[in-house]
Write an enzyme that holds these catalytic residues in place. Structure first.
Site, PDB file in Angstrom:
ATOM      1  N   ARG A   1     -31.539 -29.392  14.356  1.00  0.00           N
ATOM      2  CA  ARG A   1     -31.444 -29.597  15.807  1.00  0.00           C
ATOM      3  C   ARG A   1     -31.185 -31.081  16.122  1.00  0.00           C
ATOM      4  O   ARG A   1     -30.403 -31.406  17.012  1.00  0.00           O
ATOM      5  CB  ARG A   1     -32.743 -29.127  16.492  1.00  0.00           C
ATOM      6  CG  ARG A   1     -32.653 -29.093  17.998  1.00  0.00           C
ATOM      7  CD  ARG A   1     -31.814 -27.928  18.487  1.00  0.00           C
ATOM      8  NE  ARG A   1     -31.508 -28.034  19.902  1.00  0.00           N
ATOM      9  CZ  ARG A   1     -30.378 -28.556  20.388  1.00  0.00           C
ATOM     10  NH1 ARG A   1     -29.463 -29.015  19.572  1.00  0.00           N
ATOM     11  NH2 ARG A   1     -30.167 -28.611  21.682  1.00  0.00           N
TER      12      ARG A   1
ATOM     13  N   HIS B   1     -34.169 -35.635  27.712  1.00  0.00           N
ATOM     14  CA  HIS B   1     -35.464 -34.966  27.528  1.00  0.00           C
ATOM     15  C   HIS B   1     -36.652 -35.689  28.162  1.00  0.00           C
ATOM     16  O   HIS B   1     -37.789 -35.231  28.031  1.00  0.00           O
ATOM     17  CB  HIS B   1     -35.701 -34.722  26.038  1.00  0.00           C
ATOM     18  CG  HIS B   1     -34.664 -33.798  25.448  1.00  0.00           C
ATOM     19  ND1 HIS B   1     -34.620 -32.459  25.762  1.00  0.00           N
ATOM     20  CD2 HIS B   1     -33.623 -34.020  24.616  1.00  0.00           C
ATOM     21  CE1 HIS B   1     -33.605 -31.893  25.123  1.00  0.00           C
ATOM     22  NE2 HIS B   1     -32.973 -32.824  24.431  1.00  0.00           N
TER      23      HIS B   1
ATOM     24  N   CYS C   1     -28.071 -32.519  18.245  1.00  0.00           N
ATOM     25  CA  CYS C   1     -28.277 -33.333  19.456  1.00  0.00           C
ATOM     26  C   CYS C   1     -27.560 -34.684  19.326  1.00  0.00           C
ATOM     27  O   CYS C   1     -26.922 -35.151  20.263  1.00  0.00           O
ATOM     28  CB  CYS C   1     -29.757 -33.602  19.662  1.00  0.00           C
ATOM     29  SG  CYS C   1     -30.485 -32.600  20.936  1.00  0.00           S
TER      30      CYS C   1
ATOM     31  N   CYS D   1     -31.884 -39.801  23.537  1.00  0.00           N
ATOM     32  CA  CYS D   1     -32.665 -38.554  23.562  1.00  0.00           C
ATOM     33  C   CYS D   1     -33.410 -38.472  24.898  1.00  0.00           C
ATOM     34  O   CYS D   1     -33.490 -37.421  25.527  1.00  0.00           O
ATOM     35  CB  CYS D   1     -33.686 -38.531  22.430  1.00  0.00           C
ATOM     36  SG  CYS D   1     -33.060 -38.859  20.793  1.00  0.00           S
TER      37      CYS D   1
END
Lengths: 288, 140
Positions: free
Chosen positions: A245, A206, A249, A202
């Protein structure tokens, strides 16, 4: 003999520097410090995007990319989630067959409480999310649970978020509660772990990759990530939950995705929302 | 002075020695450059760029061999799923391998099973690496 002694001193010096680098803080229950993590993440983004205001991170990529923000502001002049909030309010206020309703299941009648979710439920020994409690409320009143990703559950959650707008996130990790800390650490580990055929975490997109193009999209900064959910995504053409979501992802890294509301996803939400402590609830939101 | 030189030499040269190309680096580079079936030299010896599973699939294309490799691939995939690192496409590849076997295309079934087993093996390596290195991208 003297040479051996000198080489031994050199090796010891080298090994001690390696040990300093390998003994990373924050990776075990004994060393993890959520508040230090939160401050470090804020500092990271402050350094990376010096012009962005901390409070603006609840707006995701629109906090750091001016062109995207202009388009988003146009979109928000007629918010695409408006009808969903109205429907969510209607559903929230509709009584169950037994005469009770959602308001009976939540503190303060379910109004203005979004900022306290997710939370560590000591008795159940697990992290509880808002959507999970919406379904638990239904089941305890003899109703069937709703599907996790979209539709009524997202609408009810959107209404509850709407009534909580501008309330400050205050996720707690009870002091001395090893279970809560373990759940936080599990979420943190998931967030920073590379996985899937594309070998992506992740954080790759991000944190280090925020505001960097992935094909035609700019990845949003992780700070403030959970504040605006549920979200109306133009790609979906409808409202969806945070776990929808997460699943998307996770799949995008070419991993076999976990199911929505899986314990690991709830721990991830716990970690991510703790990182957003001090920021405000601004859900539901709209995104590309 | 000699003591200082020894310390500096150890600190400077040891990491450089440790950074010499590993077998995995050499394998990955040659595989990427030349694909499978290429022979490369590492530390004075010759090696093939074939994956273990490609070697495993290089058996007679029979129903028994296909069944055996599919079973091994499924077991390896169950192992990686158990630690939460299963890849997205692997189950589909296994289904295709089974379909090829049913239709009698044992060569295709063997090749697909080998691919699925490779996915699972690399997923397990990824998990092992992550256990020790996940923290590397945490802002400090």
């Amino acid at each position: 003999m003297k040479i051996i002694k000198n080489i031994t001193i050199g090796l010891s010096l080298l090994m001690s520097t390696q040990l300093v680098f390998s003994a990373q803080p924050g990776t075990t229950l004994a060393s993890v410090n959520p508040e230090a993590d939160r401050m470090a993440l804020q500092q990271f983004f402050k350094k990376r995007f010096p012009d962005a205001e901390l409070a603006d991170y609840v707006n995701g990529i629109y906090a750091v990319d001016a062109d995207s923000r202009t388009q988003w502001e146009d979109l928000e002049s007629f918010p695409p989630y408006e009808f969903d909030v109205e429907e969510g309010e209607r559903l929230f206020k509709t009584a169950f067959a037994n005469g009770k309703g959602y308001a009976d299941c939540f503190e303060k009648g379910g109004i203005g409480i979004r900022q306290n979710f997710p939370y560590w439920d000591k008795k159940a020994g697990t992290v509880k999310t808002l959507e999970q409690e919406i379904n638990e409320c239904r089941e305890s009143n003899g109703e069937k649970p709703l599907k996790w990703g979209k539709g009524p559950i997202a609408q009810i959650s959107a209404y509850m978020a709407w009534t909580s707008r501008d309330n400050v996130f205050d996720i707690k990790i009870p002091e001395g509660d090893e279970g809560a800390l373990a759940a936080y650490l599990d979420g943190k580990k998931f967030f920073y772990t590379k996985r899937g055929q594309l070998n992506l975490s992740c954080a790759n997109c991000h944190v280090q990759g925020s505001n960097v193009r992935i094909r035609a999209d700019l990845a949003s900064p992780s700070l403030g990530h959970t504040s605006h959910f549920p979200v109306f995504r133009s790609k979906w053409g409808e409202l969806g939950t945070l776990h929808r979501r997460y699943k998307g992802c996770h799949k995008d890294s070419r991993s076999q995705p976990l199911g929505m509301q899986h314990e690991t996803f709830r721990n991830l939400e716990y970690f991510q929302t703790y990182m957003s402590n001090g920021l405000v609830v601004n859900g539901p939101g709209s995104r590309k | 002075m000699k003591k200082l030189i020894a310390i500096v030499a150890t600190v400077v040269f040891l990491p450089a020695a440790a950074m010499a190309e590993t077998f995995d680096d050499a394998f990955d580079m040659n595989r990427a450059m030349h694909g499978k079936g290429y022979t490369f030299t590492w530390s004075g010896k010759q090696y093939s760029t074939d994956h273990l599973e490609e070697v495993e699939a290089r058996v007679a294309a029979t129903k028994e061999n296909a069944e055996d490799l599919i079973a091994k691939a499924k077991a390896k995939n169950a192992e990686v799923a158990n630690v939460g690192f299963e890849w997205k496409l692997t189950k589909g590849i296994l289904k295709d391998a089974e379909a090829a076997m049913v239709s009698g295309d044992y060569r295709k079934a063997l090749d697909l099973a080998a691919q699925a087993k490779y996915h699972a093996r690399i997923g397990l390596e990824q998990h092992a690496y992550a256990e020790n290195n996940w923290h590397l991208s945490v802002p400090q």
